[in-house]
Design a protein around this motif. Structure first.
Motif, PDB file in Angstrom:
ATOM      1  N   TRP A 114     -64.608  75.910  29.709  1.00  0.00           N
ATOM      2  CA  TRP A 114     -64.741  76.882  28.618  1.00  0.00           C
ATOM      3  C   TRP A 114     -66.178  77.016  28.126  1.00  0.00           C
ATOM      4  CZ3 TRP A 114     -61.485  72.551  28.057  1.00  0.00           C
ATOM      5  CH2 TRP A 114     -60.152  72.769  28.400  1.00  0.00           C
ATOM      6  N   LEU A 144     -68.155  82.090  26.089  1.00  0.00           N
ATOM      7  CA  LEU A 144     -68.160  80.649  26.327  1.00  0.00           C
ATOM      8  C   LEU A 144     -68.558  79.880  25.073  1.00  0.00           C
ATOM      9  CD1 LEU A 144     -69.934  80.686  29.808  1.00  0.00           C
ATOM     10  CD2 LEU A 144     -67.479  80.451  29.373  1.00  0.00           C
ATOM     11  N   TYR A 150     -63.169  78.673  20.607  1.00  0.00           N
ATOM     12  CA  TYR A 150     -61.811  79.188  20.435  1.00  0.00           C
ATOM     13  C   TYR A 150     -61.695  79.921  19.112  1.00  0.00           C
ATOM     14  CZ  TYR A 150     -56.798  79.145  19.527  1.00  0.00           C
ATOM     15  OH  TYR A 150     -55.514  79.516  19.225  1.00  0.00           O
ATOM     16  N   GLY A 153     -62.822  82.984  23.851  1.00  0.00           N
ATOM     17  CA  GLY A 153     -62.566  83.071  25.280  1.00  0.00           C
ATOM     18  C   GLY A 153     -61.170  83.571  25.597  1.00  0.00           C
ATOM     19  N   ALA A 184     -60.421  75.267  33.628  1.00  0.00           N
ATOM     20  CA  ALA A 184     -60.269  76.025  32.390  1.00  0.00           C
ATOM     21  C   ALA A 184     -59.695  77.403  32.668  1.00  0.00           C
ATOM     22  CB  ALA A 184     -61.614  76.148  31.675  1.00  0.00           C
ATOM     23  N   LEU A 188     -56.590  79.174  30.854  1.00  0.00           N
ATOM     24  CA  LEU A 188     -56.677  80.493  30.240  1.00  0.00           C
ATOM     25  C   LEU A 188     -55.712  81.479  30.874  1.00  0.00           C
ATOM     26  CD1 LEU A 188     -60.551  80.614  29.789  1.00  0.00           C
ATOM     27  CD2 LEU A 188     -58.851  80.517  27.946  1.00  0.00           C
ATOM     28  N   PHE A 245     -65.179  73.677  22.921  1.00  0.00           N
ATOM     29  CA  PHE A 245     -64.206  74.771  22.847  1.00  0.00           C
ATOM     30  C   PHE A 245     -63.561  74.839  21.471  1.00  0.00           C
ATOM     31  CE2 PHE A 245     -59.771  76.272  24.055  1.00  0.00           C
ATOM     32  CZ  PHE A 245     -60.135  77.603  24.256  1.00  0.00           C
TER      33      PHE A 245
END
Length: 332
Positions: A114, A144, A150, A153, A184, A188, A245
């Motif tokens: 991430w 990123l 978070y 992304g 990652a 995702l 992240f």
């Protein structure tokens, strides 16, 4: 690793097989070329100074310039970049289109904890995917961490999936869509499937091609216990990535962050690929049966000695794993 195939009644054309031959975990099952690849990786990464003292932006720049610990694949002649609108601003999509009419579209989400990685760095694998499957590839350059933690992304990946659903048929001449990614990117991909189902009432993807995903950001036992060996990814790396992240917080037990904890019903057939020498081994070993138990067809492919995302390195198990993934995708 072969065993009788159980076929899902919900998707009768897709076989499910998550059985594992215990022999794949025996060190004697590791092929000599796999051992050599792993030794080379440990040597290369062991010679690198502590990379986490450098800003992520610098590490990304070096990788894109081909100055990282591993070679940068040549740029694909099929590639072009467009931008679409996303909730945080433009989202670049790197699109690889085959010379013949596309047989389908693969929404690809790259790995890199991430924080690192890019669609461009995956041109080698994605060009090969186009040539072997006849699918177009749409690879997402999502935001990123730590600059964009978070949920930026995942939001970008959700926006890319929704764009494909709106524009894909007209642009590519097909509505045969598959999603997937590595590390990652596997995480995702599953988060995107869950968001489409739960927020939009959509289940448009025919399958998910998931390689060495990180599905529990609280860390599974294999991730916690791996230690310091720099075989692509170690325990410290995972903790650094998760910390970046979730820099602005987040509960690792929620499904949008750790999809291993999600209600997985109504998701498409999935192929789970992992190597036995991967710090994230347990993430795949735990997720595949949960996928199947939720009523979704699932296949599990475990390769002796494979390092984290071993498909990014040459070798016999890479050829085997990629051939299986191409067969899976083209069967959907």
């Amino acid at each position: 690793m072969s065993s009788p195939l159980a076929t899902s009644s919900r998707s009768p054309a897709i076989a499910s097989d998550i059985s594992i031959d215990p022999a794949v975990f025996d060190p004697s099952s590791i092929a000599p070329d796999t051992r050599a690849v792993n030794a080379g990786i440990v040597k290369a990464l062991g010679a690198v100074p502590d990379r986490w003292v450098f800003p992520m932006a610098m590490l990304r720049k070096l990788r894109l310039e081909g100055k990282g610990p591993f070679p940068l694949a040549p740029e694909s002649p099929y590639a072009q970049v467009i931008e679409i609108a996303g909730p945080h601003g433009p989202v670049p999509l790197r699109i690889l289109t085959p010379p013949e009419p596309a047989k389908g579209v693969y929404l690809h989400i790259h790995g890199g904890g991430w924080t690192l990685g890019s669609a461009r760095e995956n041109d080698g694998l994605n060009h090969r995917f186009v040539e072997r499957t006849g699918f177009a590839v749409v690879s997402v350059d999502y935001r990123l961490a730590p600059e964009d933690p978070y949920p930026a992304g995942p939001d970008d990946c959700e926006a890319a999936a929704l764009w494909l659903l709106r524009e894909g048929a007209a642009r590519f001449g097909t509505e045969r869509f598959v999603i997937g990614g590595e590390s990652a990117g596997g995480h995702l991909s599953v988060v995107t499937l869950l968001r489409l189902r739960d927020k939009h009432g959509l289940t448009p993807f025919r399958g998910a091609n998931l390689t060495a995903g990180c599905y529990d950001l609280g860390l599974t036992p294999s991730a916690r216990l791996w230690g310091d060996e720099p075989l692509v990814l170690n325990t410290r790396d995972i903790n650094v990535f998760v910390g970046h992240f979730l820099r602005e917080g987040g509960n690792v037990a929620t499904s949008d962050i750790s999809p291993l904890h999600a209600d997985l019903r109504g998701l498409p057939p999935a192929l789970f690929t992992v190597g036995t020498r991967d710090a994230l081994l347990d993430d795949t070993l735990f997720m595949a049966p949960r996928w199947l138990a939720a009523g979704n067809p699932a296949q599990l492919a475990v390769y002796p000695g494979g390092c984290h995302v071993f498909i990014g390195f040459p070798g016999s198990i890479t050829d085997q794993a990629l051939a299986r993934s191409y067969a899976f995708v083209t069967s959907l």
